[in-house]
Design an enzyme around this catalytic site. Structure first.
Site, PDB file in Angstrom:
ATOM      1  CG  ASP A 112      -2.201   0.830   0.898  1.00  0.00           C
ATOM      2  OD1 ASP A 112      -2.548   1.113  -0.278  1.00  0.00           O
ATOM      3  OD2 ASP A 112      -2.986   0.757   1.897  1.00  0.00           O
ATOM      4  CG  ASP A 138      -2.548   1.992   6.023  1.00  0.00           C
ATOM      5  OD1 ASP A 138      -2.877   0.860   6.307  1.00  0.00           O
ATOM      6  OD2 ASP A 138      -3.326   2.434   5.083  1.00  0.00           O
ATOM      7  CG  ASN A 187      -0.825   4.403   3.670  1.00  0.00           C
ATOM      8  OD1 ASN A 187      -1.654   5.216   4.240  1.00  0.00           O
ATOM      9  ND2 ASN A 187      -1.018   3.471   2.826  1.00  0.00           N
ATOM     10  CE  LYS A 201      -3.015   4.848  -0.003  1.00  0.00           C
ATOM     11  NZ  LYS A 201      -4.479   4.505  -0.264  1.00  0.00           N
ATOM     12  CB  THR A 258      -4.102   2.901  -3.535  1.00  0.00           C
ATOM     13  OG1 THR A 258      -4.436   2.511  -2.276  1.00  0.00           O
ATOM     14  CG2 THR A 258      -4.900   4.172  -4.058  1.00  0.00           C
TER      15      THR A 258
END
Ligand SMILES: Nc1ncnc2c1ncn2[C@@H]1O[C@H](COP(=O)(O)OP(=O)(O)OP(=O)(O)O)[C@@H](O)[C@H]1O
Ligand SMILES: [Mg+2]
Length: 360
Positions: free
Chosen positions: A176, A194, A181, A178, A211
């Site tokens: 995840d 996260d 985070n 990005k 995502t």
């Protein structure tokens, strides 16, 4: 303190990371891996309760719950408390993911990732309490500034390289990555937060999660995948930090996926040749040609010419001057976070989903 735009790296650094150094560093990573496995195998007990904390503002919200700024009533220290609603976790079939999130957070120990300080549960929620990272999301700073200078992207990107190397050496795939985070701490260094999609894997896995803009082609194509997906998302991140927008974008996720599997993108004209080259090796649809999972592993990044000013050992030890230091008025300052509506925690006279969360 560094001034904005000051030169971050030493221009006379020779560059690269010799194989002998990497072998040494691997020994250190092996020890961290063992520590992680020991924590994983340990049966731990909850070490706090909700009434130990004073609750302040909402820092963020997600699919399952809310993250609050809290203050520990006796120590006076500030933390970020993630409250995940058991009912939502069950409805969205994420019991296993949330269980992993807890176990993983408890075992993490690396300069550029968060860790679990306290955890507990009540009748409605499970709670994770992490150090409060006061500088806010990279996302907020990136949108405010439009895009980063390449030296800044390099400073953050290099820390992500080390963080992914650490996680992968613990057999963890993060899934995840990005700007939302990635948090900026008081000193200007990053902390990845996260771990909701993070998973311990030996071999391959198949779950579709992440995502849209950051999904690797092998996830979209429902192939079994491994650590390669994190290196792909690093390529997306390097692009987005420096361009101000991701390489594959569209309003409809299906269009995004088509673009990703086709692997066609255009770098803005201001990208240096070195950056374009590095992104080219990272946004490689063919996993067998993607940097990070080739025979030299992470050394393909550490020795790439775009990273040549990075002294990797100094970076790990926070001895490089960050390109930007967040403005912080006090330890509990939320000025670097977006404003959210206040959310009251729900209560229940009965312990909901007690069975499902017995092992928390
Ligand atoms: N340790 C922390 N310090 C400061 N802010 C934090 C911290 N952890 C999380 N946050 C804030 O809360 C937001 C949401 O947290 P997180 O990303 O863990 O949850 P989420 O996105 O809801 O999770 P999921 O993706 O599992 O639904 C973050 O993007 C960040 O703004
Ligand atoms: Mg998040």
């Amino acid at each position: 303190m560094a001034e904005e735009g000051s030169y971050t790296f030493s221009p006379d650094h020779q560059g690269g990371y010799p194989r002998a150094k990497q072998e040494q560093y691997s020994l250190y990573l092996r020890k961290l891996h063992q520590d992680f496995i020991d924590s994983w195998n340990e049966k731990s007990e909850s070490n706090a309760k909700l009434s130990d904390f004073e609750r302040y503002k909402v820092l963020g919200t997600g699919a399952f719950g809310v993250v609050y700024l809290v203050k520990h009533a006796t120590t006076g220290k500030y933390y970020a408390m993630k409250a995940l609603e058991k009912e939502k976790i069950v409805k969205l079939k994420q019991i296993e993911h949330s269980f992993y999130e807890k176990k993983i957070l408890c075992g993490l120990n690396f300069p550029f990732v968060v860790y679990m300080k306290y955890y507990f549960k009540d009748n409605v929620y499970v709670y994770f309490v992490l150090p409060f990272i006061v500088g806010g999301e990279m996302f907020t700073h990136l949108r405010k500034m439009g895009k980063f200078e390449e030296t800044s992207s390099k400073f953050y990107g290099a820390q992500v390289v080390l963080a992914l190397e650490y996680l992968h050496s613990c057999e963890l795939v993060y899934r995840d990555l990005k700007p939302e985070n990635i948090l900026i701490d008081r000193t200007g260094y990053i902390k990845i937060t996260d771990f909701g999609f993070c998973k311990l894997i030996r071999g391959r896995t198949w779950t579709l999660c992440g995502t849209p803009e950051y999904l690797a082609p092998e996830i979209i194509l429902s192939k079994g995948y491994g650590m390669s997906v994190d290196w792909w998302s690093l390529g997306i991140l390097l692009f987005e930090m420096t361009a101000g927008h991701p390489p594959f974008f569209a309003s409809d996720p299906m269009r995004i996926y088509e673009k990703i599997v086709a692997g066609k993108y255009r770098c803005p004209g201001h990208f240096t040749t070195e950056l374009k080259d590095l992104i080219g090796h990272t946004l490689q649809v063919d996993v067998t040609r993607r940097y990070g999972v080739l025979k030299d592993g992470v050394l393909d990044f550490k020795n790439h010419k775009w990273f040549k000013e990075v002294d990797w050992d100094n970076l790990l030890n926070s001895r490089i001057r960050p390109p930007f230091i967040p403005k912080v008025k006090s330890p509990g300052d939320t000025g670097n976070f977006d404003q959210f509506e206040e959310e009251k925690l729900k209560e229940s006279p009965v312990n909901l989903f007690e069975e499902e969360f017995i092992d928390f």
